[in-house]
Every structure is written in structure tokens, then in C-alpha cells.
Scaffold this motif. Structure first.
Motif, PDB file in Angstrom:
ATOM      1  N   SER A   1       0.825  -1.203   0.000  1.00 21.07           N
ATOM      2  CA  SER A   1       0.000   0.000   0.000  1.00 21.07           C
ATOM      3  C   SER A   1       0.860   1.254   0.000  1.00 21.07           C
ATOM      4  O   SER A   1       0.566   2.222  -0.723  1.00 21.07           O
ATOM      5  CB  SER A   1      -0.925  -0.010   1.213  1.00 21.07           C
ATOM      6  N   ARG A   2       1.921   1.268   0.779  1.00 20.07           N
ATOM      7  CA  ARG A   2       2.799   2.440   0.835  1.00 20.07           C
ATOM      8  C   ARG A   2       3.476   2.695  -0.511  1.00 20.07           C
ATOM      9  O   ARG A   2       3.624   3.841  -0.942  1.00 20.07           O
ATOM     10  CB  ARG A   2       3.825   2.263   1.948  1.00 20.07           C
ATOM     11  N   ILE A   3       3.908   1.634  -1.167  1.00 19.61           N
ATOM     12  CA  ILE A   3       4.573   1.802  -2.464  1.00 19.61           C
ATOM     13  C   ILE A   3       3.584   2.321  -3.505  1.00 19.61           C
ATOM     14  O   ILE A   3       3.862   3.304  -4.212  1.00 19.61           O
ATOM     15  CB  ILE A   3       5.202   0.474  -2.919  1.00 19.61           C
ATOM     16  N   THR A   4       2.428   1.668  -3.646  1.00 20.46           N
ATOM     17  CA  THR A   4       1.489   2.073  -4.697  1.00 20.46           C
ATOM     18  C   THR A   4       0.940   3.479  -4.446  1.00 20.46           C
ATOM     19  O   THR A   4       0.666   4.215  -5.409  1.00 20.46           O
ATOM     20  CB  THR A   4       0.324   1.072  -4.817  1.00 20.46           C
ATOM     21  N   ASN A   5       0.806   3.881  -3.190  1.00 22.03           N
ATOM     22  CA  ASN A   5       0.317   5.231  -2.894  1.00 22.03           C
ATOM     23  C   ASN A   5       1.324   6.307  -3.297  1.00 22.03           C
ATOM     24  O   ASN A   5       0.933   7.466  -3.494  1.00 22.03           O
ATOM     25  CB  ASN A   5       0.001   5.369  -1.402  1.00 22.03           C
ATOM     26  N   MET A   6       2.586   5.938  -3.433  1.00 20.35           N
ATOM     27  CA  MET A   6       3.609   6.907  -3.816  1.00 20.35           C
ATOM     28  C   MET A   6       3.815   6.984  -5.318  1.00 20.35           C
ATOM     29  O   MET A   6       4.466   7.909  -5.813  1.00 20.35           O
ATOM     30  CB  MET A   6       4.943   6.576  -3.139  1.00 20.35           C
ATOM     31  N   LEU A   7       3.293   6.008  -6.061  1.00 22.44           N
ATOM     32  CA  LEU A   7       3.538   5.964  -7.495  1.00 22.44           C
ATOM     33  C   LEU A   7       2.719   7.015  -8.241  1.00 22.44           C
ATOM     34  O   LEU A   7       1.559   7.270  -7.911  1.00 22.44           O
ATOM     35  CB  LEU A   7       3.224   4.577  -8.049  1.00 22.44           C
ATOM     36  N   GLU A   8       3.329   7.587  -9.266  1.00 26.69           N
ATOM     37  CA  GLU A   8       2.671   8.574 -10.122  1.00 26.69           C
ATOM     38  C   GLU A   8       1.886   7.835 -11.208  1.00 26.69           C
ATOM     39  O   GLU A   8       2.480   7.155 -12.054  1.00 26.69           O
ATOM     40  CB  GLU A   8       3.732   9.475 -10.762  1.00 26.69           C
ATOM     41  N   PRO A   9       0.555   7.937 -11.233  1.00 24.73           N
ATOM     42  CA  PRO A   9      -0.230   7.140 -12.175  1.00 24.73           C
ATOM     43  C   PRO A   9      -0.029   7.529 -13.623  1.00 24.73           C
ATOM     44  O   PRO A   9      -0.244   6.702 -14.522  1.00 24.73           O
ATOM     45  CB  PRO A   9      -1.682   7.390 -11.727  1.00 24.73           C
ATOM     46  N   GLU A  10       0.394   8.733 -13.906  1.00 31.05           N
ATOM     47  CA  GLU A  10       0.512   9.174 -15.295  1.00 31.05           C
ATOM     48  C   GLU A  10       1.902   8.981 -15.883  1.00 31.05           C
ATOM     49  O   GLU A  10       2.158   9.319 -17.030  1.00 31.05           O
ATOM     50  CB  GLU A  10       0.138  10.669 -15.389  1.00 31.05           C
ATOM     51  N   SER A  11       2.824   8.439 -15.100  1.00 30.49           N
ATOM     52  CA  SER A  11       4.193   8.278 -15.590  1.00 30.49           C
ATOM     53  C   SER A  11       4.242   7.329 -16.774  1.00 30.49           C
ATOM     54  O   SER A  11       3.531   6.328 -16.826  1.00 30.49           O
ATOM     55  CB  SER A  11       5.082   7.743 -14.464  1.00 30.49           C
ATOM     56  N   THR A  12       5.118   7.627 -17.735  1.00 24.08           N
ATOM     57  CA  THR A  12       5.265   6.768 -18.923  1.00 24.08           C
ATOM     58  C   THR A  12       6.713   6.324 -19.147  1.00 24.08           C
ATOM     59  O   THR A  12       7.030   5.803 -20.199  1.00 24.08           O
ATOM     60  CB  THR A  12       4.779   7.500 -20.181  1.00 24.08           C
ATOM     61  N   GLY A  13       7.600   6.512 -18.225  1.00 28.64           N
ATOM     62  CA  GLY A  13       8.980   6.044 -18.405  1.00 28.64           C
ATOM     63  C   GLY A  13       9.957   7.006 -17.783  1.00 28.64           C
ATOM     64  O   GLY A  13       9.541   8.035 -17.238  1.00 28.64           O
ATOM     65  N   PRO A  14      11.252   6.696 -17.823  1.00 33.34           N
ATOM     66  CA  PRO A  14      11.863   5.505 -18.419  1.00 33.34           C
ATOM     67  C   PRO A  14      11.661   4.249 -17.580  1.00 33.34           C
ATOM     68  O   PRO A  14      11.506   4.329 -16.392  1.00 33.34           O
ATOM     69  CB  PRO A  14      13.346   5.872 -18.472  1.00 33.34           C
ATOM     70  N   TRP A  15      11.676   3.074 -18.268  1.00 35.67           N
ATOM     71  CA  TRP A  15      11.486   1.805 -17.585  1.00 35.67           C
ATOM     72  C   TRP A  15      12.734   0.938 -17.600  1.00 35.67           C
ATOM     73  O   TRP A  15      12.881   0.075 -16.772  1.00 35.67           O
ATOM     74  CB  TRP A  15      10.347   1.016 -18.242  1.00 35.67           C
ATOM     75  N   SER A  16      13.561   1.059 -18.605  1.00 35.47           N
ATOM     76  CA  SER A  16      14.695   0.126 -18.711  1.00 35.47           C
ATOM     77  C   SER A  16      15.902   0.852 -19.267  1.00 35.47           C
ATOM     78  O   SER A  16      15.835   2.016 -19.634  1.00 35.47           O
ATOM     79  CB  SER A  16      14.321  -1.045 -19.618  1.00 35.47           C
TER      80      SER A  16
END
Length: 266
Positions: A251-266
């Protein structure tokens, strides 16, 4: 039939290990897939050929989805489906590393009901059936109980820590680690060796189906990057990232994530 499917998956995974370990990763023939989809070796294809013969023969009514088999929409008409990655961590395999896995799962109604992740070079066999708990080499396993982000050890590739992925650019203070093979990363979270894992890039179902059930049966939470449940056997078999941990840490991790982010991933 999770109880009857699990022994079948375990037997198939052990046979896959015997086939793959006949090859030396650094000398196995290797090709690059079109469109930058990564490498494939003759070991991947040999394992896939065995599994594609063995598993559907044992369960003729099940559908089939594998990284190394051309996809068919016929699987969408089936109640139960095999989701298979013959070798997860092919790049690692080809480099001669021990850290690669066979990942085998059965889904029913888009939910995984039986799963195995097997690392033959490390003698690690993770398994789970719905409602029966998760095991490592036959011994019950449980996710970590750590819920403090600053004390947690989380598996994530470095690009996932880019500020653009996190709300207000605030990067969490957990200790970042990394292991090749997405399936293995998920298994180590189920084992409690690491407190959580995340990958924010779109993820293929065959990389994560087995790990999803093993984590959940070990008492953890496994979701997409938005916190939603993972559902499998989709027409396009790719999901919106993966976050896995014990309930509080997840829950703590997902609450901090930005939902609109598109990268970078790799």
C-alpha cells in the motif's frame, strides 16, 4: 483443479530443468527476436517444445500461452489456460549465469490457480496452488512483515527509481536491489528474502503469472502499478507493471507511485 494441476506443473518444470541444463548458456545457439523483443536460445525452444507436447496432452481442454509459441486467440475460449515462460531470464542464461527460471502457471477465469517457478541451477523450486499456501522445495514460505519503506529492501531495476515515476518526484527511501529474471524476483518476495519488488514497465503475462499466485499464497499482495488485481489470459497478454509486497508495504509503495508516468522503464 489446482490440487491436481500442481503436481503436473512440478513434474514438467523438473523435466524442463533437465533439458535446459544440457546446454551451456554461453555456447547455446542464440537469436535476437524481431522488434527488439530480446534474445531466444535453442534451450528456450527445446524446453518449449517439450512443454507444448507434455502439458496439453495431459490437459487437452486447456488453452495455451507461451512466450515461445505463436499466440492463438483460441485460448480465449478456454476456461483454463497454461501460461508458460520456458526460460525467464534468457539473457542471463545466455551469459552463463545461474539465475534464470522456468515459469509455469494455470489460470481459471483469469486467475492463477497453480504455479511453479523453478531455478535448476540454484536448486530452488517455488510452488503454489490456490488455497493451499506456497512452498520452496516443499517447505512453507511467507512474505516479509516489514512495513516501513525506509527499512525495506525492494527489488527494482534502476530506471524505476526515476523521479518521474513517483508522486511529486519524491523517491521512496527503500534499499534498492536487483536480480535477473522477473519470475525469480517475485519468488524471492514470496520467500521473504526481499520485502517487495516492482517493475513499472508493461509486463508480459508469462513473466508474472506464476509469481502472482506464489506471492498471494505466501500472504502477500500482488497488483499492477495502479494497485489493481492482476487478471490473465487477456487478448493482448500484457499487464500494466507489477508491484508485490506484504499488504502494508504494498500500500505504501502504490500510494507513492505517479499514475501518469510513462517512463523511463529500462
Amino acid at each position: 483443479m489446482p490440487a491436481t494441476d500442481l503436481p503436473l506443473l512440478i513434474d514438467a518444470a523438473l523435466e524442463a530443468g533437465k533439458i535446459a541444463t544440457r546446454y551451456s548458456g554461453t555456447t547455446a545457439q542464440r537469436w535476437d527476436k524481431p522488434g527488439g523483443a530480446g534474445p531466444v536460445t535453442e534451450a528456450d525452444l527445446a524446453v518449449n517444445a517439450m512443454l507444448e507436447q507434455k502439458l496439453p496432452a495431459a490437459r487437452p481442454g486447456y488453452g495455451w500461452l507461451s512466450e515461445e509459441t505463436e499466440d492463438s486467440q483460441a485460448r480465449l475460449t478456454k476456461d483454463r489456460v497454461f501460461i508458460i515462460d520456458p526460460i525467464d531470464g534468457t539473457r542471463s542464461f545466455a551469459e552463463g549465469s545461474r539465475t534464470w527460471a522456468h515459469s509455469l502457471a494455470v489460470t481459471e477465469g483469469q486467475e492463477v490457480t497453480a504455479a511453479v517457478i523453478y531455478l535448476p541451477r540454484r536448486d530452488l523450486l517455488f510452488a503454489a496452488a490456490k488455497g493451499q499456501g506456497a512452498t520452496l522445495n516443499g517447505t512453507a514460505i511467507r512474505v516479509s512483515g516489514i512495513d516501513d519503506l525506509n527499512s525495506a529492501e525492494v527489488l527494482a531495476a534502476r530506471p524505476n527509481m526515476d523521479a518521474s515515476h513517483w508522486r511529486n518526484g519524491t523517491i521512496p527511501g527503500f534499499q534498492r536491489n536487483y536480480r535477473p529474471s522477473l519470475a525469480y524476483r517475485m519468488a524471492t518476495v514470496a520467500q521473504g528474502r526481499f520485502d517487495g519488488m516492482l517493475t513499472l514497465r508493461p509486463s508480459w503475462e508469462w513473466d508474472i503469472a506464476a509469481g502472482d499466485l506464489i506471492i498471494r499464497e505466501a500472504g502477500g499482495v500482488c497488483s499492477d502499478r495502479m494497485g489493481g488485481p492482476l487478471r490473465f489470459n487477456n487478448p493482448h497478454p500484457r499487464l500494466n507493471g507489477v508491484v508485490a509486497a506484504g499488504a502494508a508495504l504494498h500500500s505504501r509503495i502504490t500510494n507513492m507511485l505517479e499514475p501518469e508516468s510513462t517512463g523511463p522503464w529500462s
